[in-house]
Design a protein around this motif. Structure first.
Motif: not given
Length: 181
Positions: A31-35, A38-42, A49-60, A120-123
């Motif tokens: 199922p596509y949720v695996v992809h 996996n992106v969310a895990m990255e 490993n990244s200073p000042n990273f907005d994880v709440d924004f990026a994970i969504q 950028w990180a999500v891409k």
């Protein structure tokens, strides 16, 4: 709201939307949720490993990144459910189907670069995840083009997230194993 709550809300929304399309990970029965996960895990590892990273924004954004491109989700629906910032980032990650194929990636990268570095990180995370074994039906020429496109992404988003850039560089090199030269 805690990161886990953002994650749960976004993954449930995205999973239902992709299930409506019977979407699977290309070349697999998964199922596509695996992809998406996996992106969310990255993103989660990059955040550590990244200073000042907005994880709440990026994970969504990571979990929702293909909803506009691959499902019936509208920009208005995404904005109402997750807010304008999330919707704008997902839209930037969505290829414009009104453009010729040769212009779609450049257009998307240009829109991504106008947004915060977590977009950028999500891409980068998306392409890292996609640089696994290609579907068996892909021609060698398609695989070579896909690797070249990954290099374009890496160059365009240089300076966006050093951790993910290094991961993508490694994946591009490993992708040589799938090519016939």
């Amino acid at each position: 709201m805690q990161t886990q709550s953002y994650y749960q809300k976004a993954i449930k929304f995205a999973t239902l939307k992709h299930l409506e399309q019977n979407q699977t990970v290309p070349g697999t029965p998964l199922p596509y949720v695996v992809h998406l996960s996996n992106v969310a895990m990255e993103i989660l590892i990059a955040a550590q490993n990244s200073p000042n990273f907005d994880v709440d924004f990026a994970i969504q954004v990571a979990l929702l990144h293909d909803t506009l491109e691959d499902t019936t989700t509208t920009l208005e629906e995404l904005s109402a459910e997750f807010g304008a910032r999330i919707a704008e980032a997902v839209l930037a990650l969505t290829k414009n189907n009104e453009l010729p194929k040769s212009e779609k990636m450049t257009d998307s990268l240009n829109r991504i670069k106008k947004l915060q570095k977590e977009t950028w990180a999500v891409k980068l995370a998306d392409r890292i995840t996609n640089m696994q074994m290609p579907p068996s039906h892909w021609s060698n020429a398609k695989k070579i083009d896909y690797q070249k496109e990954a290099i374009i992404i890496l160059e365009a988003l240089n300076g966006g997230n050093i951790f993910l850039e290094n991961r993508l560089r490694l994946k591009i090199a490993e992708y040589d194993n799938y090519l016939q030269r």
